[in-house]
Design an enzyme around this catalytic site. Structure first.
Site, PDB file in Angstrom:
ATOM      1  N   GLU A  63      54.632  69.618  17.959  1.00 46.15           N
ATOM      2  CA  GLU A  63      54.912  70.997  18.356  1.00 46.15           C
ATOM      3  C   GLU A  63      55.414  71.083  19.788  1.00 46.15           C
ATOM      4  O   GLU A  63      54.931  70.392  20.670  1.00 46.15           O
ATOM      5  CB  GLU A  63      53.649  71.851  18.215  1.00 46.15           C
ATOM      6  CG  GLU A  63      53.142  71.965  16.792  1.00 46.15           C
ATOM      7  CD  GLU A  63      54.107  72.623  15.832  1.00 46.15           C
ATOM      8  OE1 GLU A  63      55.042  73.332  16.268  1.00 46.15           O
ATOM      9  OE2 GLU A  63      53.934  72.426  14.613  1.00 46.15           O
ATOM     10  N   ARG A  73      47.648  85.154   8.033  1.00 47.50           N
ATOM     11  CA  ARG A  73      47.988  85.633   6.691  1.00 47.50           C
ATOM     12  C   ARG A  73      46.842  85.402   5.715  1.00 47.50           C
ATOM     13  O   ARG A  73      46.793  86.019   4.651  1.00 47.50           O
ATOM     14  CB  ARG A  73      49.281  84.997   6.188  1.00 47.50           C
ATOM     15  CG  ARG A  73      49.226  83.509   6.016  1.00 47.50           C
ATOM     16  CD  ARG A  73      50.518  82.919   5.429  1.00 47.50           C
ATOM     17  NE  ARG A  73      50.434  81.496   5.327  1.00 47.50           N
ATOM     18  CZ  ARG A  73      49.737  80.829   4.411  1.00 47.50           C
ATOM     19  NH1 ARG A  73      49.083  81.492   3.486  1.00 47.50           N
ATOM     20  NH2 ARG A  73      49.679  79.516   4.406  1.00 47.50           N
ATOM     21  N   CYS A 126      45.562  76.897  14.463  1.00 50.66           N
ATOM     22  CA  CYS A 126      46.256  75.791  15.144  1.00 50.66           C
ATOM     23  C   CYS A 126      46.997  76.293  16.381  1.00 50.66           C
ATOM     24  O   CYS A 126      46.893  75.707  17.457  1.00 50.66           O
ATOM     25  CB  CYS A 126      47.229  75.096  14.197  1.00 50.66           C
ATOM     26  SG  CYS A 126      46.430  74.114  12.910  1.00 50.66           S
TER      27      CYS A 126
END
Length: 188
Positions: A63, A73, A126
């Protein structure tokens, strides 16, 4: 899957004097950051790489950026599902990884393992951990970042990666992060 891989790296020496310490964080918005901060204080690390499951990803995804947004979600492991809340009230919009992400991807690929630079850590726990990590270490000189890993075979229809491959990919990425003070300049 990330913990299954990382726990196998606990105690591994990357090179002389450089030993991996692996610890598990809860997948919960309410407790992950406190646990992270306690571990940072306890170990005073020289480099930190957090990891997590990247559903739908087929490679080791290193990342590049964490954003100041929680937008779940699905509920976390404690049932919390924050929508449109900041990770840190008043914090910057985003933090970049301070790891050599392109050099790490190159090293993992050269080891024959699928890897890529990712520009979104999502908006689940995360990303919260990644953002909080960068916030906690900002200005400290301790390099840090986040890696998403695929699921393990047999866990469903999503892409997967064998555990041994994930472990080796993370080991290679960690070694590249440690050994590369400045990132390489090539397309990722």
């Amino acid at each position: 899957p990330s913990w299954e891989a990382v726990r196998l790296l606990d105690g591994v020496q990357l090179q002389a004097g450089v030993t991996i310490i692996a610890r598990q964080l809860p997948c919960a918005f309410a407790t992950a950051v406190d646990c992270l901060n306690q571990l940072l204080a306890e170990y005073d690390p020289q480099l930190v790489i957090a990891t997590g499951l990247g559903p739908g990803r087929s490679d080791i995804s290193i990342e590049r950026v964490a954003i100041n947004l929680n937008d779940a979600r699905i509920p976390d492991n404690l049932g919390a599902q924050p929508i449109d809340t900041p990770v840190i009230v008043g914090g910057p919009a985003a933090y970049f990884s301070t790891l050599p992400v392109k050099a790490m991807v190159k090293a993992v690929r050269e080891a024959g393992i699928a890897a890529s630079v990712s520009h979104t850590a999502g908006t689940f726990v995360c990303n919260q951990v990644f953002y909080s990590l960068q916030h906690a270490l900002a200005g400290s000189g301790v390099r840090s970042g986040f890696i998403h890993v695929p699921g393990l075979p047999g866990q469903g229809a999503e892409p997967s990666m064998a555990l041994a491959t994930t472990v080796e990919g993370l080991r290679v990425a960690g070694l590249a992060a440690w050994a590369t003070p400045r990132d390489i300049a090539e397309s990722g």
